[in-house]
Design a protein around this motif. Structure first.
Motif, PDB file in Angstrom:
ATOM      1  N   VAL B  91       0.824  -1.209   0.000  1.00  0.00           N
ATOM      2  CA  VAL B  91       0.000   0.000   0.000  1.00  0.00           C
ATOM      3  C   VAL B  91       0.863   1.267   0.000  1.00  0.00           C
ATOM      4  O   VAL B  91       0.685   2.170  -0.829  1.00  0.00           O
ATOM      5  CB  VAL B  91      -0.943   0.005   1.232  1.00  0.00           C
ATOM      6  CG1 VAL B  91      -1.597   1.364   1.387  1.00  0.00           C
ATOM      7  CG2 VAL B  91      -1.986  -1.087   1.098  1.00  0.00           C
ATOM      8  N   VAL B  92       1.816   1.317   0.913  1.00  0.00           N
ATOM      9  CA  VAL B  92       2.649   2.510   1.041  1.00  0.00           C
ATOM     10  C   VAL B  92       3.470   2.740  -0.228  1.00  0.00           C
ATOM     11  O   VAL B  92       3.536   3.836  -0.779  1.00  0.00           O
ATOM     12  CB  VAL B  92       3.593   2.384   2.258  1.00  0.00           C
ATOM     13  CG1 VAL B  92       4.570   3.541   2.299  1.00  0.00           C
ATOM     14  CG2 VAL B  92       2.783   2.312   3.541  1.00  0.00           C
ATOM     15  N   PHE B  93       4.074   1.663  -0.689  1.00  0.00           N
ATOM     16  CA  PHE B  93       4.950   1.694  -1.838  1.00  0.00           C
ATOM     17  C   PHE B  93       4.203   2.228  -3.073  1.00  0.00           C
ATOM     18  O   PHE B  93       4.596   3.225  -3.688  1.00  0.00           O
ATOM     19  CB  PHE B  93       5.473   0.263  -2.005  1.00  0.00           C
ATOM     20  CG  PHE B  93       5.957  -0.167  -3.351  1.00  0.00           C
ATOM     21  CD1 PHE B  93       6.453   0.730  -4.278  1.00  0.00           C
ATOM     22  CD2 PHE B  93       5.980  -1.520  -3.660  1.00  0.00           C
ATOM     23  CE1 PHE B  93       6.929   0.289  -5.498  1.00  0.00           C
ATOM     24  CE2 PHE B  93       6.457  -1.955  -4.871  1.00  0.00           C
ATOM     25  CZ  PHE B  93       6.915  -1.052  -5.794  1.00  0.00           C
ATOM     26  N   THR B  94       3.061   1.627  -3.394  1.00  0.00           N
ATOM     27  CA  THR B  94       2.369   2.039  -4.615  1.00  0.00           C
ATOM     28  C   THR B  94       1.824   3.455  -4.503  1.00  0.00           C
ATOM     29  O   THR B  94       1.893   4.220  -5.460  1.00  0.00           O
ATOM     30  CB  THR B  94       1.234   1.062  -4.955  1.00  0.00           C
ATOM     31  OG1 THR B  94       0.496   0.812  -3.766  1.00  0.00           O
ATOM     32  CG2 THR B  94       1.769  -0.244  -5.491  1.00  0.00           C
ATOM     33  N   SER B  95       1.324   3.842  -3.304  1.00  0.00           N
ATOM     34  CA  SER B  95       0.760   5.190  -3.183  1.00  0.00           C
ATOM     35  C   SER B  95       1.832   6.254  -3.369  1.00  0.00           C
ATOM     36  O   SER B  95       1.660   7.197  -4.137  1.00  0.00           O
ATOM     37  CB  SER B  95       0.092   5.392  -1.827  1.00  0.00           C
ATOM     38  OG  SER B  95      -0.523   4.235  -1.393  1.00  0.00           O
ATOM     39  N   LEU B  96       2.933   6.102  -2.629  1.00  0.00           N
ATOM     40  CA  LEU B  96       3.974   7.132  -2.718  1.00  0.00           C
ATOM     41  C   LEU B  96       4.598   7.158  -4.121  1.00  0.00           C
ATOM     42  O   LEU B  96       4.887   8.218  -4.670  1.00  0.00           O
ATOM     43  CB  LEU B  96       5.058   6.907  -1.658  1.00  0.00           C
ATOM     44  CG  LEU B  96       4.621   7.091  -0.204  1.00  0.00           C
ATOM     45  CD1 LEU B  96       5.810   6.938   0.732  1.00  0.00           C
ATOM     46  CD2 LEU B  96       3.974   8.451   0.015  1.00  0.00           C
ATOM     47  N   PHE B  97       4.800   5.973  -4.675  1.00  0.00           N
ATOM     48  CA  PHE B  97       5.406   5.915  -6.007  1.00  0.00           C
ATOM     49  C   PHE B  97       4.482   6.568  -7.038  1.00  0.00           C
ATOM     50  O   PHE B  97       4.916   7.367  -7.872  1.00  0.00           O
ATOM     51  CB  PHE B  97       5.681   4.452  -6.378  1.00  0.00           C
ATOM     52  CG  PHE B  97       6.346   4.287  -7.716  1.00  0.00           C
ATOM     53  CD1 PHE B  97       7.610   4.815  -7.941  1.00  0.00           C
ATOM     54  CD2 PHE B  97       5.722   3.598  -8.748  1.00  0.00           C
ATOM     55  CE1 PHE B  97       8.231   4.664  -9.177  1.00  0.00           C
ATOM     56  CE2 PHE B  97       6.333   3.451  -9.979  1.00  0.00           C
ATOM     57  CZ  PHE B  97       7.592   3.983 -10.192  1.00  0.00           C
ATOM     58  N   ALA B  98       3.186   6.246  -6.944  1.00  0.00           N
ATOM     59  CA  ALA B  98       2.228   6.822  -7.871  1.00  0.00           C
ATOM     60  C   ALA B  98       2.224   8.349  -7.765  1.00  0.00           C
ATOM     61  O   ALA B  98       2.190   9.068  -8.772  1.00  0.00           O
ATOM     62  CB  ALA B  98       0.827   6.269  -7.582  1.00  0.00           C
ATOM     63  N   PHE B  99       2.274   8.836  -6.529  1.00  0.00           N
ATOM     64  CA  PHE B  99       2.321  10.278  -6.310  1.00  0.00           C
ATOM     65  C   PHE B  99       3.549  10.874  -6.989  1.00  0.00           C
ATOM     66  O   PHE B  99       3.482  11.928  -7.643  1.00  0.00           O
ATOM     67  CB  PHE B  99       2.319  10.554  -4.807  1.00  0.00           C
ATOM     68  CG  PHE B  99       2.152  11.990  -4.444  1.00  0.00           C
ATOM     69  CD1 PHE B  99       1.253  12.805  -5.140  1.00  0.00           C
ATOM     70  CD2 PHE B  99       2.883  12.547  -3.403  1.00  0.00           C
ATOM     71  CE1 PHE B  99       1.098  14.138  -4.806  1.00  0.00           C
ATOM     72  CE2 PHE B  99       2.735  13.881  -3.061  1.00  0.00           C
ATOM     73  CZ  PHE B  99       1.838  14.667  -3.765  1.00  0.00           C
ATOM     74  N   GLY B 100       4.669  10.183  -6.867  1.00  0.00           N
ATOM     75  CA  GLY B 100       5.896  10.622  -7.524  1.00  0.00           C
ATOM     76  C   GLY B 100       5.729  10.680  -9.039  1.00  0.00           C
ATOM     77  O   GLY B 100       6.122  11.658  -9.690  1.00  0.00           O
ATOM     78  N   VAL B 101       5.109   9.649  -9.609  1.00  0.00           N
ATOM     79  CA  VAL B 101       4.914   9.601 -11.059  1.00  0.00           C
ATOM     80  C   VAL B 101       3.997  10.742 -11.511  1.00  0.00           C
ATOM     81  O   VAL B 101       4.261  11.409 -12.519  1.00  0.00           O
ATOM     82  CB  VAL B 101       4.331   8.232 -11.486  1.00  0.00           C
ATOM     83  CG1 VAL B 101       3.941   8.250 -12.953  1.00  0.00           C
ATOM     84  CG2 VAL B 101       5.346   7.133 -11.222  1.00  0.00           C
ATOM     85  N   ILE B 102       2.932  10.997 -10.731  1.00  0.00           N
ATOM     86  CA  ILE B 102       2.003  12.079 -11.078  1.00  0.00           C
ATOM     87  C   ILE B 102       2.725  13.420 -11.093  1.00  0.00           C
ATOM     88  O   ILE B 102       2.636  14.199 -12.048  1.00  0.00           O
ATOM     89  CB  ILE B 102       0.826  12.122 -10.079  1.00  0.00           C
ATOM     90  CG1 ILE B 102      -0.089  10.918 -10.314  1.00  0.00           C
ATOM     91  CG2 ILE B 102       0.033  13.423 -10.229  1.00  0.00           C
ATOM     92  CD1 ILE B 102      -1.192  10.783  -9.299  1.00  0.00           C
ATOM     93  N   LEU B 103       3.477  13.687 -10.012  1.00  0.00           N
ATOM     94  CA  LEU B 103       4.216  14.951  -9.945  1.00  0.00           C
ATOM     95  C   LEU B 103       5.160  15.077 -11.132  1.00  0.00           C
ATOM     96  O   LEU B 103       5.271  16.130 -11.759  1.00  0.00           O
ATOM     97  CB  LEU B 103       5.017  15.031  -8.647  1.00  0.00           C
ATOM     98  CG  LEU B 103       4.239  15.375  -7.378  1.00  0.00           C
ATOM     99  CD1 LEU B 103       5.198  15.533  -6.210  1.00  0.00           C
ATOM    100  CD2 LEU B 103       3.455  16.678  -7.581  1.00  0.00           C
ATOM    101  N   LEU B 104       5.821  13.975 -11.420  1.00  0.00           N
ATOM    102  CA  LEU B 104       6.802  13.983 -12.491  1.00  0.00           C
ATOM    103  C   LEU B 104       6.142  14.323 -13.831  1.00  0.00           C
ATOM    104  O   LEU B 104       6.663  15.132 -14.605  1.00  0.00           O
ATOM    105  CB  LEU B 104       7.468  12.601 -12.561  1.00  0.00           C
ATOM    106  CG  LEU B 104       8.825  12.524 -13.241  1.00  0.00           C
ATOM    107  CD1 LEU B 104       9.778  13.524 -12.626  1.00  0.00           C
ATOM    108  CD2 LEU B 104       9.390  11.119 -13.078  1.00  0.00           C
ATOM    109  N   SER B 105       4.962  13.725 -14.062  1.00  0.00           N
ATOM    110  CA  SER B 105       4.319  13.996 -15.350  1.00  0.00           C
ATOM    111  C   SER B 105       3.700  15.391 -15.377  1.00  0.00           C
ATOM    112  O   SER B 105       3.697  16.054 -16.413  1.00  0.00           O
ATOM    113  CB  SER B 105       3.274  12.920 -15.669  1.00  0.00           C
ATOM    114  OG  SER B 105       2.338  12.860 -14.618  1.00  0.00           O
TER     115      SER B 105
END
Ligand SMILES: Nc1ncnc2c1ncn2[C@@H]1O[C@H](COP(=O)(O)OP(=O)(O)OP(=O)(O)O)[C@@H](O)[C@H]1O
Ligand SMILES: [Mg+2]
Lengths: 251, 294
Positions: B91-105
């Protein structure tokens, strides 16, 4: 002064109480056996005294002070199954860990610590195995290494969680005479024990525990059929076969 | 130094740094948590860039360090409130990573980082991205970053060796004698975070996990001594890096990919052939016991 005062300690895992309002004083210089069924909270009691798990209420004192300020006076033998015996290290190294509490930050065990550790291994008859990888020790030998580690802690109060599990009769006798030796030096030893047959023979005092304290006192006073029934509850038939009359105190 | 030599040096530094930290992850059975951290630090890097408007190493390290610790902390919180630990990590891994990807895009125009690069790394560009101070060319900045992180890790491991050892082997006794087990845990997680960031540029988030886990897992099969395990693991990291570079030259394939593959190959060979815990020695031992009995 009593080595250990436990007052009104309650412990809960996920709000489910496993120890309720435990209060007792441990007398100095005695071998104290703790008995109770599986899940009675015996290990939990030791962990609560050593501050390894949070207590919901209550207070523990070691020689009148908080455990935190008295750590060096306390030795601990965890249940053998609580560690990974495949860890890459040898017997001497494990025993040396008993010295870590005395060494302090940023320092390595020295010659003196190694000497103490070797002496402790010798005491439990394991000196030849000092350099043996721990995964290559038998269960009983691993148990003795744990005991040696506690000896290396050079404590005055010891808490031992089932040190007799998986050891043969000869080792059990050797461990008991070692515990008696500690007692002769004025040390206090609390031992979680499963074999009801030997309680009377081994322990000066007995604590009967099942979520609550059922009884604590000199074994000849508290280790009665009556108290055992209260501790083990419905499993009376099991008790009948486990403990024949000669092993308990007639009340 | 030649172009190839710089790449091999960079790869070797990745191998050594990851290999050493990885041993502790293996011993503490935390490979999954390392996997999580190696991905969530992406968020740290993006945030660090958005705050500092710079891609300089120090900001990246701080950002990654903070998010890495946050990952470890959130997993701990969920874990101790009753969520299964692998689910907590997921849960933690996918949420934070997804947030990172969103910011990046969302800030793609501003951040000179793309997801592909962050995931796969690009070791071939490393030698051209050099550190210059006062007009002096000091060599690839990745080498400086990796070297600093390796040094920091070595100092921390040296200082806290016995604390790390006891809290990995027997956390109950460790905390009973007053060793701050949680502090040691977060210390290691910080080391994992900064190691990941430093290795990011070269091998990317996916392969950094391979470099963290595989050499340590191999070394675990080969020795019974912690110190020796650290050395073997580091050595395997270097062999994988250099072997990987040459394999990539010969077959004209991705350098970081072949580095990780070589590491995997070494593991497979060890698993089969190791004299101590290997498959072969177990089979031979069984045979000889059977032979003795008959
Ligand atoms: N980490 C934990 N989380 C939740 N419940 C736990 C945990 N550890 C123990 N318990 C529960 O607390 C109770 C007491 O456990 P404890 O280990 O103290 O028993 P014990 O008397 O030592 O038993 P045994 O004789 O089997 O060693 C049990 O019901 C157990 O299920
Ligand atoms: Mg128990």
């Amino acid at each position: 002064m009593n080595p250990v005062n436990v007052s009104n300690v309650t412990v809960a895992y996920d709000r489910k109480p496993v120890l309720q309002e435990i209060t007792f004083d441990m007398p100095e210089g005695k071998l104290i056996g703790v008995v109770g069924p599986n899940g009675a909270g015996k290990s939990t009691l030791i962990k609560a005294i050593l501050g390894l798990i949070p207590t919901a209420s209550g207070n523990v004192e070691i020689y009148g002070k908080s455990y935190k300020s008295q750590r060096k006076l306390v030795g601990y033998v965890p249940q053998r199954g609580s560690v990974d015996w495949d860890f890459p290290t040898n017997a001497l190294d494990v025993v040396l860990m008993g010295r870590y509490g005395h060494i302090g930050w940023f320092r390595r065990p020295g010659k003196k610590d190694t000497a103490i550790a070797l002496q402790a291994l010798d005491k439990v008859g394991m000196k030849e195995y000092a350099n043996r990888q721990i995964s290559q020790l038998s269960g009983g030998q691993q148990q003795r290494v744990f005991l040696a580690r506690a000896l290396a802690q050079d404590a005055t109060v010891y808490f031992m969680d089932e040190p007799f599990v998986g050891v043969d009769a000869a080792t059990e006798k050797a461990i008991i005479s070692l515990l008696n030796e500690l007692k002769a030096q004025g040390k206090t030893v609390l031992v979680v024990h499963h074999d009801l047959q030997t309680v009377k023979e081994y322990f000066d005092w007995t604590l009967l525990l099942n979520k609550r304290k059922i009884a604590l006192g000199p074994t000849e006073e508290v280790f009665t059929i009556d108290n055992l029934q209260k501790t083990y509850g419905g499993r009376l038939s099991f008790l009948d076969t486990q403990v024949d009359a000669s092993h308990v105190v007639q009340s | 130094m030649s172009y190839g030599a710089w790449i091999m040096l960079t790869g070797s530094l990745v191998g050594v740094t990851c290999g050493i930290v990885g041993c502790f992850l293996i011993l503490r059975k935390m490979a999954m948590l390392a996997d999580a951290i190696s991905h969530t630090v992406l968020l740290g890097i993006v945030l660090a860039y958005l705050v500092s408007h710079s891609l300089e190493g120090i900001y990246m390290l701080i950002g990654a360090g903070i998010i890495g610790l946050l990952t470890a902390f959130l997993v701990q919180v969920l874990d101790s409130s009753g969520v299964q630990s692998d689910a907590a990590i997921g849960v933690v891994f996918t949420s934070l990573f997804a947030f990172g990807v969103i910011l990046l895009s969302a800030f793609a125009g501003k951040v000179h980082l793309d997801v592909n690069h962050a995931l796969m790394g690009e070791i071939t560009f490393i030698p051209w991205n050099t550190l210059t101070i006062g007009g002096m060319d000091l060599g690839p900045s990745a080498v400086w970053m990796l070297g600093s992180v390796l040094l920091i890790n070595l100092i921390l491991i040296f200082l806290f060796y016995k604390e790390i050892k006891i809290s990995s082997f027997d956390p109950a006794l460790a905390s009973a004698i007053g060793i701050p087990v949680m502090f040691i845990h977060y210390l290691l997680m910080s080391m994992v975070s900064i190691t990941t960031v430093a290795s990011f540029d070269s091998v990317g988030a996916i392969l950094v996990v391979a470099m963290l886990i595989v050499p340590g897992a191999t070394a675990y099969l080969l020795t019974d001594k912690l110190l020796v395990m650290l050395v073997i693991s580091a050595a395997i990291g270097v062999i994988a890096a250099i072997g990987g570079y040459y394999a990539a030259l010969v077959w004209n394939i991705s350098i970081s990919g072949s580095m990780a593959s070589i590491a995997g190959l070494i593991f497979a060979m060890t698993f089969i052939l190791s004299p101590k815990h290997g498959l072969m020695s177990k089979i031979i031992a069984k045979r000889s016991i059977v032979a003795e009995q008959s």
